[in-house]
Design a protein around this motif. Structure first.
Motif, PDB file in Angstrom:
ATOM      1  N   ASP A   1      19.819 -23.430   6.344  1.00  0.00           N
ATOM      2  CA  ASP A   1      20.666 -22.242   6.267  1.00  0.00           C
ATOM      3  C   ASP A   1      21.974 -22.553   5.548  1.00  0.00           C
ATOM      4  O   ASP A   1      22.474 -21.734   4.758  1.00  0.00           O
ATOM      5  N   PHE A   2      22.538 -23.752   5.829  1.00  0.00           N
ATOM      6  CA  PHE A   2      23.778 -24.135   5.150  1.00  0.00           C
ATOM      7  C   PHE A   2      23.581 -24.160   3.644  1.00  0.00           C
ATOM      8  O   PHE A   2      24.411 -23.634   2.886  1.00  0.00           O
ATOM      9  N   PHE A   3      22.506 -24.767   3.185  1.00  0.00           N
ATOM     10  CA  PHE A   3      22.277 -24.873   1.743  1.00  0.00           C
ATOM     11  C   PHE A   3      21.939 -23.523   1.131  1.00  0.00           C
ATOM     12  O   PHE A   3      22.322 -23.239  -0.006  1.00  0.00           O
ATOM     13  N   GLU A   4      21.251 -22.694   1.877  1.00  0.00           N
ATOM     14  CA  GLU A   4      20.944 -21.360   1.354  1.00  0.00           C
ATOM     15  C   GLU A   4      22.226 -20.565   1.113  1.00  0.00           C
ATOM     16  O   GLU A   4      22.335 -19.823   0.138  1.00  0.00           O
ATOM     17  N   LYS A   5      23.206 -20.777   1.976  1.00  0.00           N
ATOM     18  CA  LYS A   5      24.468 -20.050   1.871  1.00  0.00           C
ATOM     19  C   LYS A   5      25.455 -20.735   0.935  1.00  0.00           C
ATOM     20  O   LYS A   5      26.214 -20.076   0.224  1.00  0.00           O
ATOM     21  N   ASN A   6      25.450 -22.064   0.927  1.00  0.00           N
ATOM     22  CA  ASN A   6      26.502 -22.818   0.230  1.00  0.00           C
ATOM     23  C   ASN A   6      26.031 -23.613  -0.978  1.00  0.00           C
ATOM     24  O   ASN A   6      26.780 -24.446  -1.482  1.00  0.00           O
ATOM     25  N   GLY A   7      24.822 -23.366  -1.417  1.00  0.00           N
ATOM     26  CA  GLY A   7      24.343 -24.084  -2.595  1.00  0.00           C
ATOM     27  C   GLY A   7      22.837 -24.117  -2.686  1.00  0.00           C
ATOM     28  O   GLY A   7      22.239 -25.197  -2.572  1.00  0.00           O
ATOM     29  N   PRO A   8      22.212 -22.975  -2.882  1.00  0.00           N
ATOM     30  CA  PRO A   8      20.747 -22.965  -3.028  1.00  0.00           C
ATOM     31  C   PRO A   8      20.318 -23.892  -4.160  1.00  0.00           C
ATOM     32  O   PRO A   8      20.847 -23.819  -5.267  1.00  0.00           O
ATOM     33  N   GLY A   9      19.403 -24.775  -3.873  1.00  0.00           N
ATOM     34  CA  GLY A   9      18.929 -25.709  -4.886  1.00  0.00           C
ATOM     35  C   GLY A   9      19.765 -26.961  -5.026  1.00  0.00           C
ATOM     36  O   GLY A   9      19.393 -27.877  -5.764  1.00  0.00           O
ATOM     37  N   CYS A  10      20.896 -27.038  -4.313  1.00  0.00           N
ATOM     38  CA  CYS A  10      21.727 -28.235  -4.388  1.00  0.00           C
ATOM     39  C   CYS A  10      21.084 -29.387  -3.614  1.00  0.00           C
ATOM     40  O   CYS A  10      20.154 -29.188  -2.828  1.00  0.00           O
TER      41      CYS A  10
END
Length: 254
Positions: free
Chosen positions: A26-35
């Motif tokens: 969820d963090f990556f979806e919100k703060n950097g999708p694909g990071c």
């Protein structure tokens, strides 16, 4: 005291592990999708567990480890064991030249404290992790746990920082248990924690065991009043490390 009933119950641990994995997604979806998740790898339980959680959450191709020996590192084989076990990409950056260069660049008439010199490597390591992260479309994973944070056992602007922190509310015993659920090699889970600064174990420096500290954090129970006082004192002295930096707010209404 932070309440957590029956902390080491296997079913509860599995749920917490799964919730943490979803939280990372969820963090990556919100703060950097694909990071990518980028973190320093020491070969200790904390970086091992955080790396394994990120692999489960994002896949091994989106997790990058950074190994940062300061000259010769006797236990670097444990760091290699982890990255090979997880199959993640990794970079090795020896920070000795940077550490020595900064030490030599300090003014000769400055009486540099032992503590300042001791904390240079972890601060340079975090700068290195961010340099890698910003070069690979990354987000930096913090690897601290609740037990260490409770007594201030981290370096401010060193290992205490990051962009997201999967284990900041898990005690040492809980981190170890989740490491086993993740299938990490036992030698990584049970590796005696070394401070990475002066070569002593964490427990040697603290003057009490993590098992004692974890029980006190979770239940408030402790047998030795002297150790209780020591823990309480360290906790109070180091609360500032966990708080947002104080900032003056002008009142323009006056």
């Amino acid at each position: 005291m932070i309440q957590c009933a029956n902390t080491l119950d296997k079913d509860k641990l599995m749920r917490v592990k799964d919730d943490c994995v979803q939280w990372i997604r969820d963090f990556f979806e919100k703060n950097g999708p694909g990071c990518n998740a980028v973190l320093g790898i020491s070969g200790g339980k904390d970086s091992s567990v955080v790396a394994a959680l990120c692999v489960e959450a994002l896949g091994k191709d989106r997790v990058i480890g950074v190994l940062m020996p300061n000259g010769e590192q006797q236990d670097i084989d444990m760091a290699y064991l982890l990255v090979n076990h997880l199959g993640i990409k990794h970079y090795v950056v020896n920070i000795k030249e940077a550490v020595d260069g900064l030490k030599n660049a300090l003014p000769k008439d400055l009486d540099v404290s032992t503590q300042a010199l001791t904390n240079l490597p972890p601060r340079i390591r975090m700068s290195t992790v961010y340099a890698v992260s910003q070069s690979v479309n990354g987000r930096v994973a913090n690897t601290c746990n609740l037990s260490e944070d409770w007594v201030g056992y981290s370096t401010r602007y060193g290992d205490s920082v990051g962009d997201f922190s999967p284990c900041s509310f898990l005690t040492v015993q809980e981190v170890k248990a989740i490491g086993r659920l993740l299938g990490l090699p036992e030698e990584l889970v049970e590796k005696p924690p070394i401070d990475g600064l002066c070569g002593k174990t964490d427990e040697d420096n603290l003057g009490f065991t993590y098992a004692t500290l974890d029980k006190y954090i979770r239940t408030g129970e402790i047998d030795d009043e002297e150790i209780k006082s020591k823990i309480d004192r360290k906790h109070q002295m180091n609360l500032f490390k966990l708080e947002v930096m104080p900032a003056f707010k002008p009142d323009w209404s006056k």
